[in-house]
Design a protein around this motif. Sequence first.
Motif, mmCIF file in Angstrom:
data_model
loop_
_atom_site.group_PDB
_atom_site.id
_atom_site.type_symbol
_atom_site.label_atom_id
_atom_site.label_comp_id
_atom_site.label_asym_id
_atom_site.label_seq_id
_atom_site.Cartn_x
_atom_site.Cartn_y
_atom_site.Cartn_z
ATOM 1 N N ALA A 57 0.816 -1.215 0.000
ATOM 2 C CA ALA A 57 0.000 0.000 0.000
ATOM 3 C C ALA A 57 0.849 1.265 0.000
ATOM 4 C CB ALA A 57 -0.934 -0.004 1.205
ATOM 5 N N ALA A 58 2.036 1.196 0.584
ATOM 6 C CA ALA A 58 2.880 2.382 0.705
ATOM 7 C C ALA A 58 3.742 2.626 -0.525
ATOM 8 C CB ALA A 58 3.771 2.260 1.942
ATOM 9 N N ALA A 59 3.707 1.730 -1.497
ATOM 10 C CA ALA A 59 4.512 1.908 -2.707
ATOM 11 C C ALA A 59 3.989 3.081 -3.532
ATOM 12 C CB ALA A 59 4.510 0.636 -3.540
ATOM 13 N N GLY A 60 4.788 3.535 -4.490
ATOM 14 C CA GLY A 60 4.377 4.642 -5.341
ATOM 15 C C GLY A 60 3.147 4.304 -6.163
ATOM 16 N N PRO A 61 2.177 5.206 -6.260
ATOM 17 C CA PRO A 61 0.935 4.898 -6.962
ATOM 18 C C PRO A 61 1.120 4.598 -8.448
ATOM 19 C CG PRO A 61 1.030 7.217 -6.339
ATOM 20 C CD PRO A 61 2.134 6.529 -5.622
ATOM 21 N N SER A 62 2.098 5.232 -9.113
ATOM 22 C CA SER A 62 2.293 4.921 -10.530
ATOM 23 C C SER A 62 2.763 3.485 -10.706
ATOM 24 C CB SER A 62 3.293 5.890 -11.166
ATOM 25 O OG SER A 62 4.601 5.690 -10.664
ATOM 26 N N LEU A 63 3.572 2.978 -9.761
ATOM 27 C CA LEU A 63 4.020 1.589 -9.809
ATOM 28 C C LEU A 63 2.848 0.639 -9.582
ATOM 29 C CD1 LEU A 63 7.351 1.799 -7.740
ATOM 30 C CD2 LEU A 63 7.067 1.859 -10.232
ATOM 31 N N ALA A 165 9.494 -13.060 -7.085
ATOM 32 C CA ALA A 165 9.471 -13.769 -5.803
ATOM 33 C C ALA A 165 10.714 -13.442 -4.987
ATOM 34 C CB ALA A 165 9.379 -15.271 -6.049
ATOM 35 N N ALA A 166 11.857 -13.300 -5.652
ATOM 36 C CA ALA A 166 13.078 -12.922 -4.949
ATOM 37 C C ALA A 166 12.962 -11.515 -4.375
ATOM 38 C CB ALA A 166 14.276 -13.014 -5.893
ATOM 39 N N ALA A 167 12.303 -10.617 -5.109
ATOM 40 C CA ALA A 167 12.099 -9.256 -4.609
ATOM 41 C C ALA A 167 11.212 -9.254 -3.373
ATOM 42 C CB ALA A 167 11.486 -8.380 -5.699
ATOM 43 N N VAL A 168 10.154 -10.075 -3.392
ATOM 44 C CA VAL A 168 9.268 -10.171 -2.233
ATOM 45 C C VAL A 168 10.019 -10.734 -1.032
ATOM 46 C CG1 VAL A 168 7.214 -11.314 -1.312
ATOM 47 C CG2 VAL A 168 7.184 -10.369 -3.622
ATOM 48 N N ALA A 169 10.825 -11.779 -1.265
ATOM 49 C CA ALA A 169 11.571 -12.401 -0.173
ATOM 50 C C ALA A 169 12.588 -11.436 0.422
ATOM 51 C CB ALA A 169 12.269 -13.658 -0.683
ATOM 52 N N CYS A 176 9.648 1.527 -2.622
ATOM 53 C CA CYS A 176 9.772 1.901 -4.033
ATOM 54 C C CYS A 176 8.679 2.914 -4.385
ATOM 55 C CB CYS A 176 9.656 0.674 -4.917
ATOM 56 S SG CYS A 176 10.941 -0.570 -4.636
ATOM 57 N N GLN A 177 9.071 4.083 -4.883
ATOM 58 C CA GLN A 177 8.105 5.140 -5.167
ATOM 59 C C GLN A 177 7.992 5.496 -6.640
ATOM 60 O OE1 GLN A 177 5.997 6.518 -2.713
ATOM 61 N NE2 GLN A 177 6.849 4.710 -1.704
ATOM 62 N N SER A 178 9.001 5.158 -7.435
ATOM 63 C CA SER A 178 8.970 5.495 -8.860
ATOM 64 C C SER A 178 9.841 4.495 -9.609
ATOM 65 C CB SER A 178 9.484 6.915 -9.088
ATOM 66 O OG SER A 178 10.880 6.970 -8.855
ATOM 67 N N PRO A 179 9.723 4.428 -10.942
ATOM 68 C CA PRO A 179 10.564 3.503 -11.705
ATOM 69 C C PRO A 179 12.052 3.703 -11.457
ATOM 70 C CG PRO A 179 8.775 4.286 -13.077
ATOM 71 C CD PRO A 179 8.703 5.074 -11.801
ATOM 72 N N GLY A 180 12.472 4.922 -11.145
ATOM 73 C CA GLY A 180 13.877 5.172 -10.876
ATOM 74 C C GLY A 180 14.389 4.513 -9.609
ATOM 75 N N ASP A 181 13.484 4.088 -8.729
ATOM 76 C CA ASP A 181 13.883 3.421 -7.487
ATOM 77 C C ASP A 181 14.111 1.924 -7.674
ATOM 78 O OD1 ASP A 181 13.548 5.820 -6.146
ATOM 79 O OD2 ASP A 181 11.495 5.360 -5.530
ATOM 80 N N ASP A 187 12.025 -4.389 -10.219
ATOM 81 C CA ASP A 187 11.427 -4.104 -11.516
ATOM 82 C C ASP A 187 10.594 -5.284 -11.990
ATOM 83 O OD1 ASP A 187 11.525 -2.208 -14.011
ATOM 84 O OD2 ASP A 187 11.927 -4.219 -14.809
ATOM 85 N N ARG A 188 11.067 -6.513 -11.738
ATOM 86 C CA ARG A 188 10.302 -7.702 -12.132
ATOM 87 C C ARG A 188 8.984 -7.769 -11.366
ATOM 88 N NH1 ARG A 188 9.661 -9.796 -15.928
ATOM 89 N NH2 ARG A 188 9.403 -11.928 -15.183
ATOM 90 N N TYR A 189 8.946 -7.228 -10.147
ATOM 91 C CA TYR A 189 7.709 -7.240 -9.361
ATOM 92 C C TYR A 189 6.755 -6.140 -9.816
ATOM 93 C CZ TYR A 189 4.493 -6.934 -5.452
ATOM 94 O OH TYR A 189 3.346 -6.899 -4.694
#
Length: 302
Positions: A57-63, A165-169, A176-181, A187-189
Amino acid sequence: MKEFLLIDRIVAALGEAAAGACVRIGPGDDAAVTATPPGMELVSSIDALVADVHFPAAAGPSLIGYRAIMVSASDLAAMGAAGGFILVALNLPEGDADWVAELARGMAEAADQLGLSVVGGNIAAGPLAVTVSVHGFVPAGQALTRAGARVGDDVFVTGHLGGAAAAVARGDLAGCQSPGDLDVLSDRYFRPRARLAEGVRLLGVASSAIDLSDGLLQDLSHIGERSGVGFDLEAPAVPVANGATLAQALSGGDDYELCFTMATAPPPLDVALHRIGRVVAKPGIRLDGKAADPSGYQHFAL
């Protein structure tokens, strides 16, 4: 901000993504009006993405917006459908106009990349959730399904598996707030790519297909159940994403690549393609000759 002003902000943020060849009436009326091209059938699917279940929920809205469209449209890719439209329903805990506009911009980017139009939707107050209904067109009688795999077919997957899955783990996706992050794994997530163009190219040549949302083994087992077959897979052939493990590639989920079967050489695709095994008569899935547990992500699993 109140509901109808929020809708105006969304429509403005969507821009050209709200129009398209099949759209007769888009956002702004009681319902959308679309046209089905001659000789085509409509393929439809719907996904509910719940905050802190399907995205942080706290991630960037565009993502969040980009991810919501891509993971939902992946179902169209699995059936060889493309060129359609999207409806979106939002549950929002508060009417934050800037947040909603960024969400819509992420959706517009994904929809534009896929050649889909966002033609309408709904907003309601409530716990944060994004529900996406996707609709695409496929030549009449030619939709790919899970039911056509035949003994002797080869099994293929697109892309590389396990990165999300690796990103989640690893954790910290909420930061992450924007593609630049994003690095390779996050990015795969947040920015998977629904393989619509690849699905279209598989029409008439693949015998069955499915998109990999809940893990390779579990999703492949659905083809086995519907087709009445089993699979012998080769572990070294499974394309594991950099930074992921074989276990994450087999059962982690959230890849949204295509897995398909076919008896002939596959057509050229604009993505890496890997043969990972063969369709056999014996039910179940074996990995290097040993029975594999087809477990993956399931809601309500205890």
